[in-house]
Design an enzyme around this catalytic site. Structure first.
Site, PDB file in Angstrom:
ATOM      1  N   LYS A   3     -11.480   0.592  -1.245  1.00 46.82           N
ATOM      2  CA  LYS A   3     -11.517   2.032  -1.414  1.00 46.82           C
ATOM      3  C   LYS A   3     -10.888   2.351  -2.771  1.00 46.82           C
ATOM      4  O   LYS A   3     -10.131   1.541  -3.311  1.00 46.82           O
ATOM      5  CB  LYS A   3     -10.819   2.749  -0.274  1.00 46.82           C
ATOM      6  CG  LYS A   3      -9.417   2.283   0.036  1.00 46.82           C
ATOM      7  CD  LYS A   3      -8.958   2.875   1.365  1.00 46.82           C
ATOM      8  CE  LYS A   3      -7.598   2.340   1.751  1.00 46.82           C
ATOM      9  NZ  LYS A   3      -7.633   1.599   3.012  1.00 46.82           N
ATOM     10  N   ASP A   9      -5.538   3.028  -3.773  1.00 49.24           N
ATOM     11  CA  ASP A   9      -6.844   3.035  -3.108  1.00 49.24           C
ATOM     12  C   ASP A   9      -7.064   4.270  -2.243  1.00 49.24           C
ATOM     13  O   ASP A   9      -8.194   4.575  -1.879  1.00 49.24           O
ATOM     14  CB  ASP A   9      -7.099   1.732  -2.328  1.00 49.24           C
ATOM     15  CG  ASP A   9      -6.020   1.400  -1.322  1.00 49.24           C
ATOM     16  OD1 ASP A   9      -5.058   2.193  -1.189  1.00 49.24           O
ATOM     17  OD2 ASP A   9      -6.133   0.353  -0.661  1.00 49.24           O
ATOM     18  N   ARG A  10      -6.002   5.001  -1.910  1.00 52.87           N
ATOM     19  CA  ARG A  10      -6.182   6.211  -1.095  1.00 52.87           C
ATOM     20  C   ARG A  10      -6.212   7.455  -1.974  1.00 52.87           C
ATOM     21  O   ARG A  10      -5.668   7.441  -3.081  1.00 52.87           O
ATOM     22  CB  ARG A  10      -5.020   6.379  -0.114  1.00 52.87           C
ATOM     23  CG  ARG A  10      -4.977   5.315   0.942  1.00 52.87           C
ATOM     24  CD  ARG A  10      -3.898   5.619   1.964  1.00 52.87           C
ATOM     25  NE  ARG A  10      -3.989   4.653   3.054  1.00 52.87           N
ATOM     26  CZ  ARG A  10      -3.374   4.778   4.207  1.00 52.87           C
ATOM     27  NH1 ARG A  10      -2.601   5.815   4.434  1.00 52.87           N
ATOM     28  NH2 ARG A  10      -3.524   3.869   5.141  1.00 52.87           N
ATOM     29  N   SER A  58       0.813  -1.216   0.000  1.00 55.14           N
ATOM     30  CA  SER A  58       0.000   0.000   0.000  1.00 55.14           C
ATOM     31  C   SER A  58       0.849   1.269   0.000  1.00 55.14           C
ATOM     32  O   SER A  58       1.632   1.486  -0.910  1.00 55.14           O
ATOM     33  CB  SER A  58      -0.964  -0.028   1.187  1.00 55.14           C
ATOM     34  OG  SER A  58      -1.865   1.032   1.102  1.00 55.14           O
ATOM     35  N   HIS A  59       0.733   2.062   1.054  1.00 55.93           N
ATOM     36  CA  HIS A  59       1.384   3.373   1.113  1.00 55.93           C
ATOM     37  C   HIS A  59       2.778   3.294   1.728  1.00 55.93           C
ATOM     38  O   HIS A  59       3.421   4.321   1.902  1.00 55.93           O
ATOM     39  CB  HIS A  59       0.504   4.313   1.943  1.00 55.93           C
ATOM     40  CG  HIS A  59       0.089   3.682   3.237  1.00 55.93           C
ATOM     41  ND1 HIS A  59      -0.895   2.711   3.304  1.00 55.93           N
ATOM     42  CD2 HIS A  59       0.562   3.821   4.478  1.00 55.93           C
ATOM     43  CE1 HIS A  59      -1.013   2.304   4.559  1.00 55.93           C
ATOM     44  NE2 HIS A  59      -0.147   2.966   5.299  1.00 55.93           N
ATOM     45  N   ASP A 106      -0.790   1.758  -4.055  1.00 49.25           N
ATOM     46  CA  ASP A 106      -1.640   0.820  -4.796  1.00 49.25           C
ATOM     47  C   ASP A 106      -2.953   1.445  -5.264  1.00 49.25           C
ATOM     48  O   ASP A 106      -3.838   0.729  -5.745  1.00 49.25           O
ATOM     49  CB  ASP A 106      -1.918  -0.431  -3.949  1.00 49.25           C
ATOM     50  CG  ASP A 106      -2.677  -0.119  -2.681  1.00 49.25           C
ATOM     51  OD1 ASP A 106      -2.541   1.008  -2.173  1.00 49.25           O
ATOM     52  OD2 ASP A 106      -3.427  -0.988  -2.188  1.00 49.25           O
ATOM     53  N   ASP A 112      -2.158   6.785  -3.364  1.00 47.66           N
ATOM     54  CA  ASP A 112      -1.047   6.082  -2.712  1.00 47.66           C
ATOM     55  C   ASP A 112      -0.468   4.978  -3.595  1.00 47.66           C
ATOM     56  O   ASP A 112      -0.853   4.833  -4.767  1.00 47.66           O
ATOM     57  CB  ASP A 112      -1.500   5.524  -1.353  1.00 47.66           C
ATOM     58  CG  ASP A 112      -2.387   4.303  -1.497  1.00 47.66           C
ATOM     59  OD1 ASP A 112      -3.117   4.220  -2.500  1.00 47.66           O
ATOM     60  OD2 ASP A 112      -2.357   3.429  -0.602  1.00 47.66           O
TER      61      ASP A 112
HETATM   62  C1  G1P Z   1      -4.254   2.300   8.229  1.00 50.51           C
HETATM   63  C2  G1P Z   1      -5.443   3.227   8.309  1.00 50.51           C
HETATM   64  C3  G1P Z   1      -6.726   2.463   8.069  1.00 50.51           C
HETATM   65  C4  G1P Z   1      -6.638   1.741   6.730  1.00 50.51           C
HETATM   66  C5  G1P Z   1      -5.392   0.889   6.680  1.00 50.51           C
HETATM   67  C6  G1P Z   1      -5.182   0.278   5.306  1.00 50.51           C
HETATM   68  O1  G1P Z   1      -4.349   1.311   9.214  1.00 50.51           O
HETATM   69  O2  G1P Z   1      -5.495   3.897   9.542  1.00 50.51           O
HETATM   70  O3  G1P Z   1      -7.806   3.358   8.079  1.00 50.51           O
HETATM   71  O4  G1P Z   1      -7.754   0.930   6.531  1.00 50.51           O
HETATM   72  O5  G1P Z   1      -4.237   1.690   6.970  1.00 50.51           O
HETATM   73  O6  G1P Z   1      -5.076   1.251   4.304  1.00 50.51           O
HETATM   74  P1  G1P Z   1      -3.585   1.407  10.620  1.00 50.51           P
HETATM   75  O7  G1P Z   1      -2.122   1.586  10.304  1.00 50.51           O
HETATM   76  O8  G1P Z   1      -4.123   2.627  11.309  1.00 50.51           O
HETATM   77  O9  G1P Z   1      -3.917   0.145  11.334  1.00 50.51           O
HETATM   78 ZN    ZN Z   2      -3.321   1.614  -0.312  1.00 56.45          ZN
END
Ligand code: G1P
Ligand code: ZN
Length: 553
Positions: free
Chosen positions: A386, A291-292, A123-124, A289, A287
């Site tokens: 998302k 989704d953000r 992801s990010h 991948d 981000d």
């Molecule tokens: C974080 C975000 C959460 C999101 C997740 C995946 O998780 O806070 O809202 O669903 O990334 O993108 P966290 O690191 O807080 O557990």
């Molecule tokens: Zn992501």
């Protein structure tokens, strides 16, 4: 693993008996670790073996496979294809170059009636040899696999003694077409086409194009991650934005050394273009991948919780939602801005734990149309993840109809519904033991807070959030410490479940002011009493040794 032989015999490989997954927290969707950990012999293979043994319909089924282009993507695709063939999968759909965003994967799984998908992304989190890699598994509904599935995968992985793989040369992912590994078909597709067609179905592209051509300079930052090819097709090829409107549009293995998380800290160059110059009227970023999303207007940052509320309030302006919304949902730490909109629309608003997977049942049951999280995630029933670019297009659709600036839209929204001042303070790379003891200590203090004055107001509720799924009645406990104040103020403390280095403590702060009140304060100032009160109670700065958060949103 050698890939030189073209023998089609599935070979079995011994796995180290001390399982590499012993530190996996229950309920974690997929596997997210450092690239170095993934390079350990048999590490990826053991996880995939457990995935293929646990997923329903593997024999004769269709699987979707792709990732965000980070270091390890192509190697993992090669391994997973050969293991899928050894396990009797009938067909794997892979995009050109293995580039597939999480939302596009969710859509493909649904459109092609696949048994599920494997998405290669952390992801990010940063990528590259020194960054992170990840494997996410989505089910047949296109959404993240439920905790029951991933827990079964980790349980299976811990007892593995071998895995099955076919030795075969890597298939070419250069252009669309069909290839075979043994009896299994590998269908290489254009990864952008299906997603773009879906977006054209949801939004009025002619209206958005008219807006962009009417002198509405916009800039999109793909952060050298997966959305580049999608964004160029959408904004530059189809919607008439000038070439160069999409920045950092070529996916790179290490995201150009950046941290592909669209917030004011990691996308600060984009933020500066919007907040400190007069060159653009709209800016957005996604981000790693895809989704953000982060939405910016000229001199205006849109808080993600507000973004969800604005989309809900204006949903009928988009063709896909012109009949109105069935209901909405937000994660618990997301501000209640959308609750106020839902109340006025007369629809249900659900509060779920953090993580997209909790929206899945509500979406599948038709109880909600839109949902979102404060962490720059917004989505709808069009897929089961998302969707960053969807959110950007939705904003452009609303602006095209309303013919106003982002700042005007926000001000009008607050004048109508009141404003939820909101901020999240993240303390990153905290020693795990310190973070856990801070959290446990705070939890033990909660019962005595009820009825007391905190940040100048009476505490109505102080607890650890627990959720009962309204569809399957499953109960999820321990989802974050909440201090709820008498007039809508909230302070929440959670430990992140997605970081890979130490622990991340998240402190969420929210205060509601009605429309008659001061709507234009800096959130850090509006929330200052709550910030001091929670810092003092938790002793976060003394215990972590950090005198300020790593990231303030
Ligand atoms: C974080 C975000 C959460 C999101 C997740 C995946 O998780 O806070 O809202 O669903 O990334 O993108 P966290 O690191 O807080 O557990
Ligand atoms: Zn992501």
């Amino acid at each position: 693993m050698t890939t030189t032989s073209t023998s089609m015999r599935p070979s079995q490989h011994e796995v180290r008996l001390n399982s590499p997954f012993t530190d996996q927290k229950p309920g974690t969707s997929g596997l997210r670790k450092s690239s170095k950990q993934f390079q350990q012999p048999h590490y990826l293979e053991s996880f995939i073996e457990a995935v293929l043994r646990t997923l329903l319909g593997v024999k004769g089924g269709t699987l979707v496979l792709g990732g965000d282009g980070r270091f390890g993507n192509i190697h993992a695709i090669d391994v997973i294809l050969r293991m899928a063939a050894a396990h009797g999968i009938d067909k794997v759909i892979v995009p050109v170059d293995g580039i597939l965003s999480t939302p596009a994967a969710s859509h493909l799984i649904r459109a092609r009636q696949a048994i599920g998908g494997v998405i290669l992304s952390a992801s990010h989190n940063p990528g590259g040899p020194d960054g992170d890699f990840g494997v996410k598994v989505n089910g047949a509904n296109g959404g993240p696999a439920p905790a029951s599935y991933t827990d079964a995968v980790f349980k299976c992985a811990k007892t593995l003694t071998h895995y099955s793989i076919i030795e075969f040369q890597p298939v070419s992912l250069e252009s669309p077409g069909e290839q075979a590994i043994g009896k299994m078909t590998v269908e290489v597709i254009d990864g952008v086409d299906d997603f773009v067609t879906l977006m054209q179905h949801l939004f009025d592209f002619d209206q958005i194009r008219d807006l962009i051509r009417s002198g509405f300079p916009l800039v999109f930052d793909a952060m050298h991650a997966v959305t580049g090819p999608y964004a160029r097709r959408l904004f530059e090829d189809l919607l008439g934005a000038p070439a160069g409107s999409v920045r950092n549009g070529i996916p790179l293995k290490d995201f150009g050394g950046g941290h592909p998380d669209p917030n004011l800290t990691y996308a600060h160059k984009l933020a500066k273009l919007l907040l400190q110059s007069d060159d653009y009227r709209f800016g957005a970023a996604c981000d790693g991948d895809g989704d953000r999303n982060m939405i910016l207007g000229h001199r205006c940052f849109v808080n993600p919780s507000d973004s969800l509320a604005v989309l809900a309030a204006n949903a009928t302006l988009a063709p896909a939602y012109s009949d109105g919304l069935a209901g909405v949902a937000r994660s618990m730490p997301t501000s209640a801005a959308v609750d106020v909109v839902a109340k006025e629309l007369g629809i249900n608003c659900y509060e779920t734990p953090t993580g997209w997977k909790f929206f899945g049942n509500l979406l599948d049951a038709g109880q909600i149309t839109l949902c979102g999280e404060e962490s720059f995630g917004t989505g709808s029933n069009h897929i089961r993840e998302k969707d960053g670019l969807w959110a950007v297009l939705f904003w452009l659709q609303i602006l095209a109809k309303r013919q106003c600036s982002v700042a005007d839209l926000m001000n009008e929204h607050w004048e109508r519904f009141g404003r939820h001042y909101y901020s999240r303070h993240d303390y990153e790379i905290v020693d795990s033991v310190t973070a856990q003891s801070l959290y446990s200590r705070l939890e033990t203090m909660l019962p005595s807070l009820k009825g007391q004055i905190f940040a100048g107001r009476t505490v109505n509720v102080a607890d650890n959030f627990s959720y009962t799924d309204p569809i399957d009645f499953s109960v999820t406990k321990g989802q974050g410490l909440r201090i709820l104040l008498e007039d809508g103020g909230r302070i929440i403390v959670r430990l992140s479940g997605t970081g890979t280095k130490g622990a991340t403590i998240r402190v969420y702060l929210e205060d509601y002011v009605p429309s008659s009140d001061n709507l234009n304060q800096n959130p850090q100032i509006a929330l200052k009493d709550m910030i001091s009160a929670i810092n003092a109670l938790s002793e976060i700065q003394q215990l972590t040794g950090m005198n300020q958060p790593t990231v303030i949103t």
